[in-house]
Design an enzyme around this catalytic site. Structure first.
Site, PDB file in Angstrom:
ATOM      1  N   LYS A  13      20.056 -31.145 -68.055  1.00 51.22           N
ATOM      2  CA  LYS A  13      20.783 -31.770 -67.379  1.00 51.22           C
ATOM      3  C   LYS A  13      20.147 -31.775 -66.355  1.00 51.22           C
ATOM      4  O   LYS A  13      19.038 -33.640 -66.041  1.00 51.22           O
ATOM      5  CB  LYS A  13      22.133 -30.870 -66.262  1.00 51.22           C
ATOM      6  CG  LYS A  13      23.082 -31.352 -66.842  1.00 51.22           C
ATOM      7  CD  LYS A  13      24.156 -30.708 -66.207  1.00 51.22           C
ATOM      8  CE  LYS A  13      24.377 -29.200 -65.511  1.00 51.22           C
ATOM      9  NZ  LYS A  13      24.427 -28.484 -66.039  1.00 51.22           N
ATOM     10  N   ARG A  88      32.031 -27.484 -60.937  1.00 49.31           N
ATOM     11  CA  ARG A  88      32.286 -26.549 -61.913  1.00 49.31           C
ATOM     12  C   ARG A  88      33.180 -25.997 -62.749  1.00 49.31           C
ATOM     13  O   ARG A  88      33.439 -24.997 -62.845  1.00 49.31           O
ATOM     14  CB  ARG A  88      31.062 -25.676 -61.088  1.00 49.31           C
ATOM     15  CG  ARG A  88      29.905 -26.449 -60.370  1.00 49.31           C
ATOM     16  CD  ARG A  88      29.277 -25.398 -62.377  1.00 49.31           C
ATOM     17  NE  ARG A  88      27.795 -24.350 -62.132  1.00 49.31           N
ATOM     18  CZ  ARG A  88      26.664 -25.288 -61.544  1.00 49.31           C
ATOM     19  NH1 ARG A  88      26.355 -26.561 -61.376  1.00 49.31           N
ATOM     20  NH2 ARG A  88      25.696 -24.251 -61.713  1.00 49.31           N
ATOM     21  N   ARG A 127      12.519 -21.482 -68.654  1.00 44.64           N
ATOM     22  CA  ARG A 127      12.912 -21.631 -67.093  1.00 44.64           C
ATOM     23  C   ARG A 127      12.050 -20.992 -66.526  1.00 44.64           C
ATOM     24  O   ARG A 127      11.127 -20.272 -65.207  1.00 44.64           O
ATOM     25  CB  ARG A 127      13.619 -22.706 -67.004  1.00 44.64           C
ATOM     26  CG  ARG A 127      13.264 -23.053 -66.128  1.00 44.64           C
ATOM     27  CD  ARG A 127      14.967 -23.824 -65.484  1.00 44.64           C
ATOM     28  NE  ARG A 127      16.029 -23.013 -65.509  1.00 44.64           N
ATOM     29  CZ  ARG A 127      16.961 -23.146 -65.538  1.00 44.64           C
ATOM     30  NH1 ARG A 127      17.493 -25.225 -65.695  1.00 44.64           N
ATOM     31  NH2 ARG A 127      18.034 -22.767 -65.306  1.00 44.64           N
ATOM     32  N   ARG A 133      12.878 -18.954 -60.472  1.00 46.84           N
ATOM     33  CA  ARG A 133      14.266 -19.161 -60.174  1.00 46.84           C
ATOM     34  C   ARG A 133      15.087 -17.552 -59.809  1.00 46.84           C
ATOM     35  O   ARG A 133      14.687 -17.265 -61.194  1.00 46.84           O
ATOM     36  CB  ARG A 133      15.314 -19.923 -60.993  1.00 46.84           C
ATOM     37  CG  ARG A 133      14.525 -21.981 -60.678  1.00 46.84           C
ATOM     38  CD  ARG A 133      16.102 -22.035 -61.144  1.00 46.84           C
ATOM     39  NE  ARG A 133      16.896 -22.121 -60.883  1.00 46.84           N
ATOM     40  CZ  ARG A 133      18.046 -22.831 -61.427  1.00 46.84           C
ATOM     41  NH1 ARG A 133      17.668 -23.849 -62.229  1.00 46.84           N
ATOM     42  NH2 ARG A 133      19.628 -22.509 -61.333  1.00 46.84           N
TER      43      ARG A 133
HETATM   44  P1  AMP Z   1      22.213 -25.226 -60.870  1.00 46.37           P
HETATM   45  O1  AMP Z   1      21.199 -25.493 -60.587  1.00 46.37           O
HETATM   46  O2  AMP Z   1      23.416 -26.515 -61.086  1.00 46.37           O
HETATM   47  O3  AMP Z   1      22.012 -24.182 -62.352  1.00 46.37           O
HETATM   48  O4  AMP Z   1      23.438 -24.350 -59.928  1.00 46.37           O
HETATM   49  C1  AMP Z   1      22.503 -22.735 -59.499  1.00 46.37           C
HETATM   50  C2  AMP Z   1      23.126 -22.129 -59.382  1.00 46.37           C
HETATM   51  O5  AMP Z   1      24.075 -22.603 -57.986  1.00 46.37           O
HETATM   52  C3  AMP Z   1      25.141 -21.537 -59.831  1.00 46.37           C
HETATM   53  O6  AMP Z   1      24.670 -21.008 -60.252  1.00 46.37           O
HETATM   54  C4  AMP Z   1      25.689 -21.448 -58.256  1.00 46.37           C
HETATM   55  O7  AMP Z   1      25.299 -20.237 -58.209  1.00 46.37           O
HETATM   56  C5  AMP Z   1      25.601 -22.533 -57.665  1.00 46.37           C
HETATM   57  N1  AMP Z   1      25.902 -23.987 -57.482  1.00 46.37           N
HETATM   58  C6  AMP Z   1      25.901 -24.963 -58.127  1.00 46.37           C
HETATM   59  N2  AMP Z   1      26.679 -26.295 -57.646  1.00 46.37           N
HETATM   60  C7  AMP Z   1      27.683 -25.298 -57.532  1.00 46.37           C
HETATM   61  C8  AMP Z   1      29.176 -25.486 -57.892  1.00 46.37           C
HETATM   62  N3  AMP Z   1      29.466 -27.839 -57.800  1.00 46.37           N
HETATM   63  N4  AMP Z   1      29.908 -25.180 -56.896  1.00 46.37           N
HETATM   64  C9  AMP Z   1      29.734 -23.745 -57.224  1.00 46.37           C
HETATM   65  N5  AMP Z   1      28.416 -23.016 -56.971  1.00 46.37           N
HETATM   66  C10 AMP Z   1      27.614 -24.135 -57.768  1.00 46.37           C
END
Ligand code: AMP
Length: 192
Positions: A13, A88, A127, A133
């Site tokens: 994504k 999410r 990654r 990360r």
């Molecule tokens: P991502 O970069 O989208 O993989 O997000 C990394 C982490 O950020 C996730 O595992 C969640 O802990 C938090 N996170 C990101 N987007 C959301 C969301 N829309 N709702 C809740 N937590 C989020």
């Protein structure tokens, strides 16, 4: 063009969103990036989010919605946006629909990037090495995939029921997948 990009962790994504931003000339809004920026800035909210993110759980709906609303109201999002990492869960999908109704910017299309689980695990492991990360530890990754299957997968049905869902095969080179996305969304808008 107001586009929601859906897909499991590791589905590509973020990478595709970067390409789409250049192509569509609209901002790429990633709630994960917004949260990581808050963590890096050491804000109160960032400190709350940090522990939750490291575990692979979802940050509270209220916190994320507040951050997202603030971002969407910035003028660069007036002509559209690419949403990455939001919604999410179904509560977020409903909250987003309400918010976008309020600002008269309804979603044009939701793109689901399909990638099978084995490849997801492989990609996230790659990654983890490249980016370091905090939530790319094997345990957190496994947990994030569970959270995705339980809470985020139903969001795909939400957009299918709204008639705005397109599926794209997420396996292939960056260019191949990008071209598939452009082809899949071309009926919704003039995307050049
Ligand atoms: P991502 O970069 O989208 O993989 O997000 C990394 C982490 O950020 C996730 O595992 C969640 O802990 C938090 N996170 C990101 N987007 C959301 C969301 N829309 N709702 C809740 N937590 C989020």
């Amino acid at each position: 063009m107001r586009l929601v990009l859906l897909g499991a962790p590791g589905s590509g994504k973020g990478t595709q969103a970067t390409r789409l931003r250049e192509h569509l000339q609209v901002p790429h809004i990633s709630t994960g990036d917004l949260l990581r920026a808050a963590v890096a800035a050491g804000t109160e909210l960032g400190m709350q989010a940090k522990v939750v993110m490291a575990s692979g759980n979802l940050v509270s709906d209220d916190i994320v919605l507040g951050m997202l609303e603030e971002r969407l109201l910035r003028s660069d999002a007036d002509n559209g946006f690419i949403l990455d990492g939001y919604p999410r869960n179904l509560a977020q999908a409903n909250a987003l629909e309400k918010l976008l109704e309020k600002i008269k910017q309804p979603v044009d299309v939701a793109v689901q990037l399909d990638v099978n689980t084995d490849l997801l695990v492989e990609r996230i492991a790659g990654r983890a090495k490249a980016e370091g990360r905090a939530d790319d530890t094997p345990e957190a990754v496994r947990h994030r995939l569970n959270v995705y299957n339980e809470q985020t997968a139903p969001v795909v049905d939400f957009y299918r029921n709204h008639g705005s869902l397109v599926h794209v095969d997420g396996i292939g080179t960056l260019d191949e997948v990008f071209n598939r996305i452009i082809a899949a969304i071309s009926h919704t808008h003039d995307v050049g």
